[in-house]
Design a protein around this motif. Sequence first.
Motif, PDB file in Angstrom:
ATOM      1  N   TYR A 181     100.172 -30.305 -19.558  1.00  0.00           N
ATOM      2  CA  TYR A 181      99.756 -28.909 -19.419  1.00  0.00           C
ATOM      3  C   TYR A 181     100.090 -28.414 -18.013  1.00  0.00           C
ATOM      4  N   ARG A 182     100.461 -27.149 -17.928  1.00  0.00           N
ATOM      5  CA  ARG A 182     100.918 -26.610 -16.658  1.00  0.00           C
ATOM      6  C   ARG A 182      99.817 -26.548 -15.604  1.00  0.00           C
ATOM      7  N   HIS A 183      98.636 -26.057 -15.973  1.00  0.00           N
ATOM      8  CA  HIS A 183      97.586 -25.890 -14.965  1.00  0.00           C
ATOM      9  C   HIS A 183      96.219 -26.440 -15.377  1.00  0.00           C
ATOM     10  N   SER A 184      96.115 -27.089 -16.536  1.00  0.00           N
ATOM     11  CA  SER A 184      94.811 -27.601 -16.974  1.00  0.00           C
ATOM     12  C   SER A 184      94.190 -28.544 -15.947  1.00  0.00           C
ATOM     13  N   LYS A 185      95.008 -29.416 -15.359  1.00  0.00           N
ATOM     14  CA  LYS A 185      94.458 -30.379 -14.389  1.00  0.00           C
ATOM     15  C   LYS A 185      93.913 -29.668 -13.155  1.00  0.00           C
ATOM     16  N   HIS A 186      94.520 -28.543 -12.775  1.00  0.00           N
ATOM     17  CA  HIS A 186      94.008 -27.794 -11.625  1.00  0.00           C
ATOM     18  C   HIS A 186      92.679 -27.114 -11.962  1.00  0.00           C
ATOM     19  N   PHE A 187      92.578 -26.610 -13.188  1.00  0.00           N
ATOM     20  CA  PHE A 187      91.314 -26.025 -13.628  1.00  0.00           C
ATOM     21  C   PHE A 187      90.225 -27.097 -13.676  1.00  0.00           C
ATOM     22  N   VAL A 188      90.565 -28.284 -14.205  1.00  0.00           N
ATOM     23  CA  VAL A 188      89.609 -29.387 -14.290  1.00  0.00           C
ATOM     24  C   VAL A 188      89.128 -29.797 -12.894  1.00  0.00           C
ATOM     25  N   GLN A 189      90.057 -29.930 -11.972  1.00  0.00           N
ATOM     26  CA  GLN A 189      89.702 -30.302 -10.598  1.00  0.00           C
ATOM     27  C   GLN A 189      88.791 -29.259  -9.967  1.00  0.00           C
ATOM     28  N   THR A 190      89.055 -27.994 -10.262  1.00  0.00           N
ATOM     29  CA  THR A 190      88.235 -26.916  -9.708  1.00  0.00           C
ATOM     30  C   THR A 190      86.815 -26.964 -10.262  1.00  0.00           C
ATOM     31  N   VAL A 191      86.690 -27.214 -11.580  1.00  0.00           N
ATOM     32  CA  VAL A 191      85.365 -27.339 -12.195  1.00  0.00           C
ATOM     33  C   VAL A 191      84.606 -28.510 -11.568  1.00  0.00           C
ATOM     34  N   ARG A 192      85.271 -29.628 -11.380  1.00  0.00           N
ATOM     35  CA  ARG A 192      84.612 -30.799 -10.788  1.00  0.00           C
ATOM     36  C   ARG A 192      84.104 -30.510  -9.375  1.00  0.00           C
ATOM     37  N   GLU A 193      84.928 -29.817  -8.595  1.00  0.00           N
ATOM     38  CA  GLU A 193      84.512 -29.472  -7.239  1.00  0.00           C
ATOM     39  C   GLU A 193      83.312 -28.530  -7.265  1.00  0.00           C
ATOM     40  N   ALA A 194      83.303 -27.587  -8.223  1.00  0.00           N
ATOM     41  CA  ALA A 194      82.173 -26.667  -8.349  1.00  0.00           C
ATOM     42  C   ALA A 194      80.905 -27.420  -8.731  1.00  0.00           C
ATOM     43  N   ARG A 195      81.037 -28.408  -9.612  1.00  0.00           N
ATOM     44  CA  ARG A 195      79.870 -29.179 -10.044  1.00  0.00           C
ATOM     45  C   ARG A 195      79.354 -30.119  -8.951  1.00  0.00           C
ATOM     46  N   LYS A 196      80.192 -30.475  -8.012  1.00  0.00           N
ATOM     47  CA  LYS A 196      79.700 -31.236  -6.858  1.00  0.00           C
ATOM     48  C   LYS A 196      78.721 -30.386  -6.048  1.00  0.00           C
ATOM     49  N   LYS A 197      78.977 -29.086  -5.998  1.00  0.00           N
ATOM     50  CA  LYS A 197      78.112 -28.165  -5.260  1.00  0.00           C
ATOM     51  C   LYS A 197      76.854 -27.829  -6.060  1.00  0.00           C
ATOM     52  N   ILE A 198      77.048 -27.528  -7.336  1.00  0.00           N
ATOM     53  CA  ILE A 198      75.937 -27.094  -8.194  1.00  0.00           C
ATOM     54  C   ILE A 198      76.048 -27.850  -9.518  1.00  0.00           C
ATOM     55  N   PRO A 199      75.401 -29.011  -9.628  1.00  0.00           N
ATOM     56  CA  PRO A 199      75.554 -29.864 -10.819  1.00  0.00           C
ATOM     57  C   PRO A 199      74.916 -29.299 -12.087  1.00  0.00           C
ATOM     58  N   HIS A 200      73.820 -28.551 -11.950  1.00  0.00           N
ATOM     59  CA  HIS A 200      73.048 -28.134 -13.124  1.00  0.00           C
ATOM     60  C   HIS A 200      73.789 -27.062 -13.924  1.00  0.00           C
ATOM     61  N   LEU A 201      73.914 -27.293 -15.221  1.00  0.00           N
ATOM     62  CA  LEU A 201      74.680 -26.395 -16.089  1.00  0.00           C
ATOM     63  C   LEU A 201      74.075 -24.999 -16.202  1.00  0.00           C
ATOM     64  N   ASP A 202      72.757 -24.880 -15.962  1.00  0.00           N
ATOM     65  CA  ASP A 202      72.111 -23.570 -16.078  1.00  0.00           C
ATOM     66  C   ASP A 202      71.923 -22.880 -14.736  1.00  0.00           C
ATOM     67  N   GLN A 203      72.212 -23.563 -13.638  1.00  0.00           N
ATOM     68  CA  GLN A 203      72.137 -22.914 -12.322  1.00  0.00           C
ATOM     69  C   GLN A 203      73.451 -22.238 -11.954  1.00  0.00           C
ATOM     70  N   LEU A 204      74.537 -22.754 -12.491  1.00  0.00           N
ATOM     71  CA  LEU A 204      75.839 -22.098 -12.364  1.00  0.00           C
ATOM     72  C   LEU A 204      76.551 -22.250 -13.700  1.00  0.00           C
ATOM     73  N   VAL A 205      76.773 -21.133 -14.368  1.00  0.00           N
ATOM     74  CA  VAL A 205      77.464 -21.149 -15.657  1.00  0.00           C
ATOM     75  C   VAL A 205      78.957 -20.987 -15.392  1.00  0.00           C
ATOM     76  N   ILE A 206      79.767 -21.889 -15.978  1.00  0.00           N
ATOM     77  CA  ILE A 206      81.208 -21.888 -15.693  1.00  0.00           C
ATOM     78  C   ILE A 206      82.024 -21.652 -16.956  1.00  0.00           C
ATOM     79  N   PHE A 207      82.951 -20.697 -16.857  1.00  0.00           N
ATOM     80  CA  PHE A 207      84.026 -20.564 -17.849  1.00  0.00           C
ATOM     81  C   PHE A 207      85.314 -20.988 -17.167  1.00  0.00           C
ATOM     82  N   ALA A 208      86.109 -21.835 -17.859  1.00  0.00           N
ATOM     83  CA  ALA A 208      87.365 -22.290 -17.262  1.00  0.00           C
ATOM     84  C   ALA A 208      88.464 -22.377 -18.311  1.00  0.00           C
TER      85      ALA A 208
END
Length: 291
Positions: A181-208
């Motif tokens: 995939y052209r950019h899926s891995k970059h989106f995945v890496q971005t989500v992981r970095e965001a979850r390092k900051k805010i792990p709880h699924l209901d404290q930060l809702v993410i669409f990717a």
Amino acid sequence: MSIQLMDIVGRVSYNCDIMFRVTDIKEENGVKMVVLYGEDFRLVADAPYEDLIKVNPSERKRMSKESQSREEQSYILFRQDVELLKQKQEYEATDSYSNTSSYFQMPGRVLHIDGDSNYLKKCLTLYERVGVPVYGIHCNEKEMPNKISSLLDYYRPDILVITGHDAYSKSKGNKGDINAYRHSKHFVQTVREARKKIPHLDQLVIFAGACQSHFESLIQAGANFASSPSRVNIHALDPVYIVAKISFTPFVERINVWDVLRNTLTGEKGLGGIETKGVLRTGMPFHKPND
């Protein structure tokens, strides 16, 4: 007729089913290749120069009109949903209309990071139209993982959108291989970095995700909603309808995934997610600034 940068074209081999914008023209192994970005779908594609044809103004107008009609229909359905949510909130906030105290609402704040500046502008216009507070940032997909942490610190959103362009390439591997995939891995890496900051699924809702993105990897990385379960193209505005629904749903309520997907332009083949709490908060009393 020569094809130049920013021309609107169609692929002859695909019966010109999607309008594309020419973003780059290059030569690979003696073959002239063109990089294309979808006009209405979050798809990036490479195509031989000879396979492209300019979309004439009348055909472009017809296709644009059809797209706008679908967008307007989704908007109408979405507004109906929001109106029902508001009526329910008013009923509960006023104790079944027995309390005359005025109240105010705080919809969830959105940070929308987009790899395409044109799509970002379209999305920001729709956010404004539906009344969602939003910060929009244009950022190349490859740079998103490195920038997301500081952006979260600065904007402190309730909802994060990570999107842009993507595409699956059969020649690079099977659909389970994220490197295909052209950019899926970059989106995945971005989500992981965001979850390092805010792990709880209901404290930060993410669409990717974007067109044809690796849905399973995005959900496993920590996204609440993502594309694309069936590896189909998603419409440029679909992320807005998903997060706007979350923004206007009270934090004490859980969102049924189908309720979020039903008014999108792509539906469950292109979008999916997990049960998530809303983020709207209601308060009282409401006072006008000059009261």
